[in-house]
Scaffold this motif. Structure first.
Motif, short mmCIF file in Angstrom:
data_model
loop_
_atom_site.label_atom_id
_atom_site.label_comp_id
_atom_site.label_asym_id
_atom_site.label_seq_id
_atom_site.Cartn_x
_atom_site.Cartn_y
_atom_site.Cartn_z
N PRO A 181 -51.76 10.39 -3.19
CA PRO A 181 -51.43 9.59 -2.00
C PRO A 181 -50.22 8.69 -2.24
O PRO A 181 -49.92 8.32 -3.38
CB PRO A 181 -52.70 8.75 -1.78
N SER A 200 -52.27 4.87 0.71
CA SER A 200 -52.53 5.79 1.81
C SER A 200 -53.59 6.80 1.40
O SER A 200 -53.86 6.99 0.21
CB SER A 200 -51.23 6.51 2.18
N ARG A 202 -53.22 9.97 2.00
CA ARG A 202 -52.48 11.20 1.70
C ARG A 202 -51.02 10.83 1.44
O ARG A 202 -50.61 9.69 1.63
CB ARG A 202 -52.55 12.18 2.88
N ALA A 204 -47.30 10.26 2.53
CA ALA A 204 -46.95 9.74 3.85
C ALA A 204 -45.50 9.27 3.87
O ALA A 204 -44.85 9.13 2.83
CB ALA A 204 -47.88 8.58 4.21
N ASP A 218 -49.07 10.79 7.87
CA ASP A 218 -49.50 11.76 6.87
C ASP A 218 -48.53 12.95 6.88
O ASP A 218 -48.31 13.57 7.91
CB ASP A 218 -50.91 12.22 7.21
N ASP A 220 -48.82 15.72 4.95
CA ASP A 220 -49.40 16.96 4.44
C ASP A 220 -49.08 18.08 5.42
O ASP A 220 -49.46 18.02 6.60
CB ASP A 220 -50.92 16.82 4.29
N THR A 227 -56.02 16.06 8.23
CA THR A 227 -55.34 14.79 8.47
C THR A 227 -53.85 14.95 8.66
O THR A 227 -53.16 13.96 8.88
CB THR A 227 -55.57 13.84 7.27
#
Length: 446
Positions: A181, A200, A202, A204, A218, A220, A227
């Motif tokens: 993260p 976070s 993830r 970001a 996010d 990802d 998410t």
């Protein structure tokens, strides 16, 4: 691989698919010996090496056509050279510096720079969350080391605290690549003390507005992620609301706007985030999403546009966003496909468009000028009112070109530019139309 006709001056790209060419030799007028890199990582297991040799014989080299050399090439493995021992190289460079009374410090990629009202300059880079330099003497005043790389800086209202987004690189765990993260640090700008740390859920990117409100999106891009693309607010609305803004598009969802009065993002279609991309504002702390205008300002063209960096300004021509971007092309970067555009805010009508052959790396703007550095190594100063080129310069230090990554205004007529090789350049820009000159900060960032 290009074949240049010395009579006509015409160059032709011969390979059907791009490959790194590591060695090339004419064995005879008809036969060309090549050493190419493997096409993909899986081939290293198959061949046991990253270099492959082949010979190509033709009697029509004088009638060369684009992509005429097609697979297969009849490649045979070429043993790789032993890898360079970086520790030996570091020791050699350090020894040479010591002999000259200098201290050598490895530095890489200055991803963000910001100027403070008192003339100090903030930077963030690999291994450094935030560092502070004197804008007059070039002295390093303080530094905040981190595990990972600093990528974004936001100075909060009042100029006493900065937010810094840091990220650890991908790690290979249990047979797959994973990413930790992101972490946002609140740093006291008087002494560099870290006051708070926000982790976070993830990886970001950080988005902020001028009143100090901020959010994390996010990044990802795994379509299986539940998410991907979610927006979470920072304090004081921390954790109160999470906004499902749709999947994050790996290459073209970044929309980094300075001085923005709103939390601005790019949003595409839910299943195909690269299509029908809009600039949207997200209200904090309610989480209400408002569509402002399409990223593509000429709808009939139906182009797929990439986002980029930009700035909000409000001058005699009214409130506007000036932002960079590029037009997607399957063939790769094409001449004229990068752009800087000024658009009315919040309706999005274009006021002027400047096109370029290479993408913008960073952008900042004031009441009079827009400052842009491109991945080509060029700095261009545009008039904010009409987009006319005021000045342009290729960035070089001691005759060597540099690759810019970041840029910020750091006082009247001065810019700070962070480079790929860890340097911070201070560039005075005159109000008269002539090429800027380049200075350097002293210390570890020569």
């Amino acid at each position: 691989m290009l074949l240049l006709d010395l009579t006509t001056g015409i160059a032709v790209s011969l390979l059907e698919h791009p490959r790194e060419v590591r060695r090339i030799t004419w064995r005879s007028p008809e036969t060309l010996d090549l050493v190419l890199a493997i096409p993909c990582d899986e081939d290293e297991q198959r061949f046991g090496t990253t270099s492959l040799a082949c010979s190509i014989s033709r009697d029509d080299w004088d009638r060369a056509a684009v992509g005429m050399l097609r697979m297969p090439y009849g490649e045979t493995p070429v043993p790789d050279q032993p890898p360079t021992d970086t520790a030996v190289a570091v020791a050699a460079v350090s020894h040479l510096c010591q002999q000259r009374g200098q201290v050598w410090v490895a530095r890489r990629g200055v991803w963000a720079v910001e100027g403070l009202a008192d003339g100090r300059i903030l930077t963030t880079l690999e291994g450094v969350g935030l560092e502070c330099w004197s804008g007059t003497t070039g002295q390093l005043l303080w530094q905040v080391p981190v595990d990972g790389t600093g990528y974004q800086i936001r100075v909060l209202p009042g100029g006493r605290t900065a937010l810094v987004l840091t990220q650890v690189s991908h790690r290979y765990r249990d047979g797959r690549w994973t990413q930790d993260p992101s972490v946002v640090l609140e740093v006291d700008l008087d002494d560099g003390a870290v006051r708070k740390s926000h982790r976070s859920s993830r990886p970001a990117v950080l988005v902020s507005r001028t009143d100090g409100s901020w959010a994390l999106r996010d990044t990802d891009y795994d379509r299986r992620s539940r998410t991907a693309g979610e927006v979470a607010f920072g304090p004081p609305a921390d954790g109160a609301t999470t906004i499902p803004l749709g999947p994050y598009d790996l290459f073209n969802h970044f929309f980094d706007i300075r001085y923005a009065p709103e939390l601005l993002f790019l949003e595409g279609q839910r299943n195909e985030p690269w299509r029908d991309k809009w600039v949207v504002a997200v209200d904090a702390p309610t989480g209400r999403v408002r569509r402002l205008f399409p990223l593509e300002w000429d709808a009939p063209r139906g182009r797929r546009l990439f986002g980029g960096s930009g700035a909000y300004l409000d001058d005699t021509a009214g409130p506007a966003l000036v932002h960079s971007g590029a037009v997607h092309a399957g063939a790769g970067p094409l001449p004229g496909n990068a752009f800087v555009v000024r658009r009315r805010f919040p309706t999005g009508e274009p006021q002027w468009v400047f096109t370029a052959d290479r993408e913008a790396a960073a952008l900042d703007a004031g009441d009079t000028f827009v400052y842009v550095v491109f991945t080509s190594g060029e700095l261009i100063v545009l008039r904010a009112e009409d987009g006319v080129v005021h000045a342009r310069q290729e960035l070089r230090i001691a005759g060597r070109p540099v690759v810019p990554l970041s840029l910020a205004r750091v006082g009247a007529g001065r810019l700070a530019i962070g480079t790929l090789d860890g340097q911070v350049l201070v560039v005075p820009v005159s109000a008269s139309a002539h090429a800027p000159t380049t200075e350097e900060l002293s210390g570890p960032a020569p």
